[in-house]
Design an enzyme around this catalytic site. Structure first.
Site, PDB file in Angstrom:
ATOM      1  CG  ASP A   1      -7.063   1.794   5.218  1.00 20.10           C
ATOM      2  OD1 ASP A   1      -7.371   3.004   5.222  1.00 20.10           O
ATOM      3  OD2 ASP A   1      -6.528   1.242   4.252  1.00 20.10           O
TER       4      ASP A   1
HETATM    5  C1  NOJ Z   1      -7.467   4.398   2.549  1.00 22.88           C
HETATM    6  C2  NOJ Z   1      -6.105   3.878   2.256  1.00 22.88           C
HETATM    7  O1  NOJ Z   1      -6.140   2.465   2.112  1.00 22.88           O
HETATM    8  C3  NOJ Z   1      -5.069   4.218   3.320  1.00 22.88           C
HETATM    9  O2  NOJ Z   1      -3.806   3.811   2.894  1.00 22.88           O
HETATM   10  C4  NOJ Z   1      -5.110   5.693   3.621  1.00 22.88           C
HETATM   11  O3  NOJ Z   1      -4.129   6.008   4.576  1.00 22.88           O
HETATM   12  C5  NOJ Z   1      -6.512   6.039   4.101  1.00 22.88           C
HETATM   13  N1  NOJ Z   1      -7.463   5.761   3.029  1.00 22.88           N
HETATM   14  C6  NOJ Z   1      -6.638   7.491   4.540  1.00 22.88           C
HETATM   15  O4  NOJ Z   1      -6.543   8.328   3.452  1.00 22.88           O
END
Ligand code: NOJ
Length: 758
Positions: A296
């Protein structure tokens, strides 16, 4: 639906053989993939395991991920050309996507196509209700259709991989990201996870131009951060992980999802990004997952802050060895994997495994056969504006939950003089919700516009903001009070602004902000009937004044058709039919609060008593203000005649449980009948209730219908002492009713059988 025990390898093989567009489609490319892997340098391999934010992205995408440093458009193209970058995310320009794909396919040494990804959470151009709102519809078909529509629009810009659905069970309303998921319940969460995966990926196979690979996220436990604080430590038992947090992931993988995203948090001391038990033992060995795991965002880099990694190289090592195949945004794999291999820390064969997974997915998505397949000119042209307004309006009205309707103040009459008051009564700023990167708020229908279109004479509508979401407006209260005095009925659209939930938006008090509370108090004091429409991305706790409004309606963030959907329900063209997918507690201090909590050894005996030495607070019993599953209709459904047959469920048998619902009201009712069970004596403590089925029934005034549920022993399974799914004979309580705190009650017994076949 029963919760999955770990699958057998035969079950896995047979489901894959029949599932469209998964393993089989990569087979013709297997040789090519192997020859590519043997031709790739270590840097090119690390490049395929790297995804970066798109250099050309809409402003909200950059705002959502502020730490991103993607480099310039030309620098990013050069990284692709040199094989240092195999995927980008959150761009929405079809032209730029085509250019980047051309660079990958025609100008890079090996011509490996680029994987284009995005966060398409609840719509792309057409913004649908936030996922938590849509969960209130308790409608898998609806969730599947909105996900499909989102995929049709997103893929037309070349996007082939979606960072959704979020399937984290969220039971703490302080946590802001509950807005992105399916609520607090495991059965509903599994149902929606499957529907959304099916919708995003479609039923024509992953090579289809409209197919968008789904990513159930965030593995695991992200919704259980201590204190409801986003990113915070998670310290739940393995039983809770297996029984509550894992099942929606398992269901999503069984539905064909072939990627997943690691959670930011640690679980019992080990960050998900370095958690080989989670990403290898459980995900791959137990569940047979064959897709790939993406970090993530900078989750691998964050292992340094977690205190696990000494430096960036160490963070890359820990994440890779922990089972994260692809690194998002940090560029750590590109920078360190080659050297980690060269210095013998990581085996090249292990890198090849991860690269093979990624290339296999690219093949399964049809990118090797036709890298531009999703970008046909007709699809690009049709994509300028929201294409699915009717569906958005349907989803919007089905998401609305009516909590209270004293004296039948709703539905509103079209000829009434209405004062529409509150910071969200007009304007387009707070309609779409916190997690929209590609939808233009300019397309959204404000509440006042929806009202005017529904009223006999739009001149009968007075609109006054009265306050901002979190600040007072000079003269706002006076203007609102005057408008209320001149009206037959007041509708207040109040609650949270759209940036008050979502990522990093944890709250310590889940209340309506003070300036709005002052506004509500002043307006209700006028004495006119008041309808409160609550905008929120979480459960809210209302003060006494707000609770005394004649009608309360949860209006969430409903997307492009907000105004029309609200008007459809409030003026009675459609019945309210949503049900709460999360409990609304009485106080923030009850958090985390969910209906399927444990009984404890000292449950209060009655709702009335102030008994001492019981599991209650000094100030209140630990029950909901509005329970999970609650939602009223314009009819009056009454439950009668529970029938549990002979009250026994044979080990290999089925038990039908049924009840009659009669609409004693004067208007039609869209009722959601719910079936709950409680295991009365088991080898581990069991929740007060658990939802095991729900069904919708439409009843005209005076009409009756019998709802029937079928239980088998699989519905009674739980994670036992050995931490595996099991079921034990014995007595169960069963309810059929309108929510998690009421209903008709009966009992039945599961008879003993061959325990080996549990
Ligand atoms: C952080 C978020 O927690 C996640 O869900 C998301 O897909 C990513 N950023 C990319 O934008």
């Amino acid at each position: 639906m029963s919760f999955p025990a770990s699958r057998t390898s035969e079950a896995r093989l047979s489901s894959e053989a029949t599932r469209p567009g998964t393993a089989g489609k990569a087979a013709p490319h297997a040789e090519r993939i192997e020859s590519l892997i043997s031709a790739m340098t270590l840097e090119e391999k690390a490049g395929q395991l790297t995804i970066m934010p798109a250099a050309l992205a809409p402003a909200p995408a950059n705002a959502a991920n502020p730490a991103a440093v993607p480099g310039s458009i030309e620098e990013q193209a050069q990284a692709v050309r040199e094989g240092r970058l195999g995927a980008v995310f959150n761009g929405d320009s079809a032209d730029w996507h085509r250019r980047m794909q051309t660079v990958a396919v025609e100008e890079s040494r090996l011509g490996i196509p680029l994987l284009l990804a995005a966060d398409v959470i609840h719509g792309f151009r057409t913004i649908f209700p936030v996922p938590l709102a849509e969960a209130a519809a308790f409608d898998a078909d609806l969730a599947r259709r909105t996900a499909r529509a989102a995929a049709e629009e997103a893929t037309a810009t070349g996007i082939a991989w979606n960072f959704a659905p979020m399937v984290d069970i969220s039971r703490d309303a302080r946590w802001g990201r509950g807005v992105e998921g399916g609520g607090e319940d495991v059965l509903l969460g599994c149902t929606l996870a499957v529907a959304r995966v099916e919708g995003f990926q479609g039923d024509k196979g992953l090579t289809d131009a409209g197919a968008m690979l789904a990513t159930p996220k965030h593995l695991a436990g992200y919704g259980a951060g201590t204190g409801g604080l986003d990113y915070n430590s998670v310290d739940v038992s393995e039983r809770t992980l297996r029984e509550i947090h894992f099942p929606p992931f398992q269901a999503a993988f069984e539905a064909g999802a072939l990627s997943t995203m690691a959670a930011f948090n640690d679980v019992a001391g080990v960050p998900a990004h370095a958690n080989a038990w989670l990403m290898k033992d459980v995900l791959r060995s137990e569940w047979g997952f064959e897709g790939f795991v993406v970090s993530d965002y900078t989750g691998d880099f964050e292992l340094i802050a977690h205190g696990l990694a000494e430096d960036e190289r160490d963070a890359a090592r820990l994440a890779f060895q922990g089972g994260v195949d692809m690194s998002m945004s940090s560029n750590l794999y590109a920078e360190h994997l080659p050297d980690l291999v060269r210095s013998g820390v990581i085996a090249e064969a292990d890198v090849d495994v991860a690269v093979r997974r990624v290339l296999t997915l690219k093949a399964q998505l049809g990118l090797f056969d036709d890298p531009y397949g999703r970008l046909s000119p007709e699809r690009v042209e049709a994509n300028d504006q929201p294409r699915y307004r009717d569906l958005a309006r349907e989803a919007g009205r089905k998401s609305i939950v009516m909590l209270k309707n004293d004296g039948g103040v709703l539905p509103l009459r079209r000829d009434q003089k209405i004062a529409l008051i509150g910071p969200f009564a007009e304007g387009r700023d707070h309609l779409n919700g916190p997690w929209v990167l590609f939808g233009d708020p300019a397309y959204a229908v404000p509440v006042d516009e929806g009202f005017r279109a529904a009223m006999d004479d739009p001149a009968n509508l007075t609109v006054v903001r009265g306050s901002e979401a979190e600040a007072s407006l000079e003269g706002g209260i006076e203007a609102a009070v005057e408008a209320a005095r001149g009206a037959d009925v007041v509708v207040m659209v109040v609650g949270e602004g759209e940036r008050m939930s979502g990522e990093a938006q944890s709250r310590i008090d889940i209340c309506i902000p003070e300036p709005q509370r002052d506004l509500i108090a002043a307006v209700t004091a006028v004495g006119k009937p008041v309808v409160l429409v609550l905008k929120c991305g979480r459960a809210l706790v209302l003060d006494e004044t707000a609770k005394q409004a004649q009608a309360l309606v949860v209006g969430w963030f409903l997307g492009v058709e907000t105004g029309n959907a609200l008007a459809d329900v409030l003026f009675g063209a459609h019945e309210p039919s949503g049900r709460l997918p999360i409990s609304f507690p009485r106080h923030t201090g009850q958090s985390p609060f969910h209906y399927d909590r444990k009984v404890t050894g000292r449950p209060p005996l009655s709702l009335e008593h102030g008994e001492e030495f019981k599991a209650r607070y000094r100030e209140t019993l630990n029950v909901a203000e509005w329970p999970f599953g609650h939602g009223l209709t314009y009819g009056d459904p009454v439950y009668e005649g529970l029938d549990v047959g002979d009250g026994t469920l044979a080990w290999d048998g089925e038990l039908e449980v049924s009840a009659t619902i009669t609409n004693r009201g004067a208007r039609a009712a869209e009722e959601l009948a719910q079936l709950y069970i409680h295991d009365r004596a088991a080898s581990v403590t069991r929740p007060i209730r658990q939802l095991k089925g729900f069904q919708r029934v439409r009843l005209e005034a005076g009409q009756s219908a019998r709802v029937r549920f079928t239980l088998t022993r699989r519905d009674l399974m739980f994670v036992g002492r050995e931490l595996s799914w099991t079921v034990e004979p014995g007595r169960f309580t069963v309810w059929i009713g309108p929510n998690a705190e009421s209903g008709l009650e009966g009992t039945f017994e599961l008879l003993a059988g061959d325990a080996a076949s549990a």
